[in-house]
Design an enzyme around this catalytic site. Structure first.
Site, PDB file in Angstrom:
ATOM      1  N   LYS A 161       0.614  -1.169   0.693  1.00 18.92           N
ATOM      2  CA  LYS A 161       0.313   0.058  -0.041  1.00 18.92           C
ATOM      3  C   LYS A 161       0.776   0.838   0.185  1.00 18.92           C
ATOM      4  O   LYS A 161       2.442   1.491   0.543  1.00 18.92           O
ATOM      5  CB  LYS A 161      -0.818  -0.024   1.700  1.00 18.92           C
TER       6      LYS A 161
ATOM      7  N   TYR B  29     -11.689  -4.248  -3.111  1.00 11.76           N
ATOM      8  CA  TYR B  29     -12.468  -4.711  -1.989  1.00 11.76           C
ATOM      9  C   TYR B  29     -13.718  -5.393  -2.306  1.00 11.76           C
ATOM     10  O   TYR B  29     -14.607  -6.084  -0.838  1.00 11.76           O
ATOM     11  CB  TYR B  29     -12.485  -3.280  -1.264  1.00 11.76           C
TER      12      TYR B  29
ATOM     13  N   ASN C 224      -2.214   0.084   7.325  1.00  9.80           N
ATOM     14  CA  ASN C 224      -1.196  -1.758   7.121  1.00  9.80           C
ATOM     15  C   ASN C 224      -0.170  -1.862   6.780  1.00  9.80           C
ATOM     16  O   ASN C 224       0.263  -3.194   6.715  1.00  9.80           O
ATOM     17  CB  ASN C 224      -2.559  -2.919   8.145  1.00  9.80           C
TER      18      ASN C 224
ATOM     19  N   HIS D 295      -1.777  -5.338   1.527  1.00  7.46           N
ATOM     20  CA  HIS D 295      -3.260  -6.083   0.873  1.00  7.46           C
ATOM     21  C   HIS D 295      -2.536  -7.207   0.379  1.00  7.46           C
ATOM     22  O   HIS D 295      -1.766  -7.990  -0.047  1.00  7.46           O
ATOM     23  CB  HIS D 295      -3.796  -5.604   0.324  1.00  7.46           C
TER      24      HIS D 295
ATOM     25  N   GLU E 292      -8.866 -11.094  -7.647  1.00  5.33           N
ATOM     26  CA  GLU E 292      -8.527 -10.438  -7.122  1.00  5.33           C
ATOM     27  C   GLU E 292      -7.158  -9.610  -8.192  1.00  5.33           C
ATOM     28  O   GLU E 292      -6.922  -8.680  -8.893  1.00  5.33           O
ATOM     29  CB  GLU E 292      -8.020  -9.600  -5.757  1.00  5.33           C
TER      30      GLU E 292
HETATM   31  P1  ADP Z   1      -7.211  -7.375   5.557  1.00  2.00           P
HETATM   32  O1  ADP Z   1      -6.768  -6.654   4.610  1.00  2.00           O
HETATM   33  O2  ADP Z   1      -6.060  -7.503   7.160  1.00  2.00           O
HETATM   34  O3  ADP Z   1      -7.697  -8.826   4.355  1.00  2.00           O
HETATM   35  P2  ADP Z   1      -9.609  -6.187   5.580  1.00  2.00           P
HETATM   36  O4  ADP Z   1      -9.949  -7.032   4.395  1.00  2.00           O
HETATM   37  O5  ADP Z   1     -10.663  -6.419   7.100  1.00  2.00           O
HETATM   38  O6  ADP Z   1      -8.512  -6.723   6.001  1.00  2.00           O
HETATM   39  O7  ADP Z   1      -9.763  -4.692   5.611  1.00  2.00           O
HETATM   40  C1  ADP Z   1      -9.426  -4.114   5.311  1.00  2.00           C
HETATM   41  C2  ADP Z   1      -8.230  -2.978   4.426  1.00  2.00           C
HETATM   42  O8  ADP Z   1      -8.988  -1.556   5.041  1.00  2.00           O
HETATM   43  C3  ADP Z   1      -7.502  -3.252   6.019  1.00  2.00           C
HETATM   44  O9  ADP Z   1      -6.473  -3.831   5.770  1.00  2.00           O
HETATM   45  C4  ADP Z   1      -7.317  -2.027   6.571  1.00  2.00           C
HETATM   46  O10 ADP Z   1      -6.322  -1.231   5.997  1.00  2.00           O
HETATM   47  C5  ADP Z   1      -8.844  -1.155   5.748  1.00  2.00           C
HETATM   48  N1  ADP Z   1      -9.944  -1.759   7.804  1.00  2.00           N
HETATM   49  C6  ADP Z   1      -9.743  -2.259   7.770  1.00  2.00           C
HETATM   50  N2  ADP Z   1     -11.075  -2.249   8.630  1.00  2.00           N
HETATM   51  C7  ADP Z   1     -11.105  -1.382   9.443  1.00  2.00           C
HETATM   52  C8  ADP Z   1     -11.846  -0.164  10.292  1.00  2.00           C
HETATM   53  N3  ADP Z   1     -12.055  -0.579  11.029  1.00  2.00           N
HETATM   54  N4  ADP Z   1     -11.035   0.989  10.655  1.00  2.00           N
HETATM   55  C9  ADP Z   1     -10.349   1.552   9.464  1.00  2.00           C
HETATM   56  N5  ADP Z   1     -10.122   1.041   8.463  1.00  2.00           N
HETATM   57  C10 ADP Z   1     -10.364  -0.169   8.357  1.00  2.00           C
HETATM   58 MG    MG Z   2      -9.312  -8.017   3.184  1.00  2.00          MG
END
Ligand code: ADP
Ligand code: MG
Length: 200
Positions: free
Chosen positions: A13, A53, A155, A158, A169
């Site tokens: 990211k 997403y 974070n 992805h 994806e």
């Molecule tokens: P992952 O990336 O671990 O698969 P998710 O698919 O649940 O997690 O969410 C996608 C991305 O959205 C996360 O990596 C994070 O950057 C963001 N995200 C998820 N949940 C939240 C939240 N509650 N508040 C802010 N950002 C979030």
């Molecule tokens: Mg995810």
């Protein structure tokens, strides 16, 4: 069925690129034994982020639900009690985050690629992801602070969360010509049934 050529998508990211962590992140996946079969730098647009997403039609619901649970355990009042609406809010924050600068898109291939990559990546919230994972080692964000600042959790990465999701994806970010099938000499020690021909 055992698939020794399972594929998974990784996106570094914008914060990962800005932090100078491209090499470090690739190294961590590469040294697992997984094979890099596609790689490029992209400036994504909001439409691509939305398609990415919402590959999983349940994503908004699931993400919103997880968000609601984390509010409840922390005793904080959520902006809405509708999981779907919360998921939509996360998506709009993600569009802003993921289009703020260049990202790196990669496809890794190998046995258990999806699960191995999720393990190396670590849990979604850096505050609670394990030490030794990329998210746990290199960054420090939390749902609480991201929420306070009204932005997505930063974070770094992805990573696809299922093979079904990975296939869909990958199709968003790569054409089939951009993915290269080739052999790595070291694959023999990872995958071959018999280890003949080592001792002379
Ligand atoms: P992952 O990336 O671990 O698969 P998710 O698919 O649940 O997690 O969410 C996608 C991305 O959205 C996360 O990596 C994070 O950057 C963001 N995200 C998820 N949940 C939240 C939240 N509650 N508040 C802010 N950002 C979030
Ligand atoms: Mg995810």
């Amino acid at each position: 069925m055992i698939n020794k050529q399972e594929r998974s998508l990784v996106l570094i990211k914008p914060d990962g690129v800005q932090r100078g962590l491209i090499g470090e992140i690739i190294k961590r996946y590469e040294r697992s034994g997984l094979k890099l079969v596609g790689l490029k730098m992209i400036l994504a647009n909001e439409d691509q982020i939305e398609r990415h997403y919402t590959v999983d039609p349940e994503w908004k619901q699931k993400t919103g639900q997880r968000f609601l649970e984390s509010y409840r355990t922390k005793g904080i009042e959520p902006p809405t009690n509708e999981a779907e609406d919360l998921g939509e809010m996360v998506l709009s924050k993600l569009k802003k985050y993921m289009t703020s600068g260049p990202i790196i898109a990669m496809v890794f291939e190998g046995m258990n690629a999806v699960k191995i990559i999720r393990k190396i990546t670590g849990a979604t919230e850096p505050l609670s992801s394990d030490v030794g994972t990329i998210r746990g080692d290199f960054t420090l964000d939390s749902y609480e602070v991201a929420d306070f600042d009204n932005r997505a959790v930063r974070n770094l990465i992805h990573a696809s969360s299922s093979t079904w999701e990975a296939d869909r994806e990958i199709a968003i970010w790569f054409t089939s010509e951009e993915l290269i099938s080739y052999r790595l000499i070291g694959e023999a020690i990872l995958y071959d049934v018999n280890l003949d021909g080592i001792i002379e």
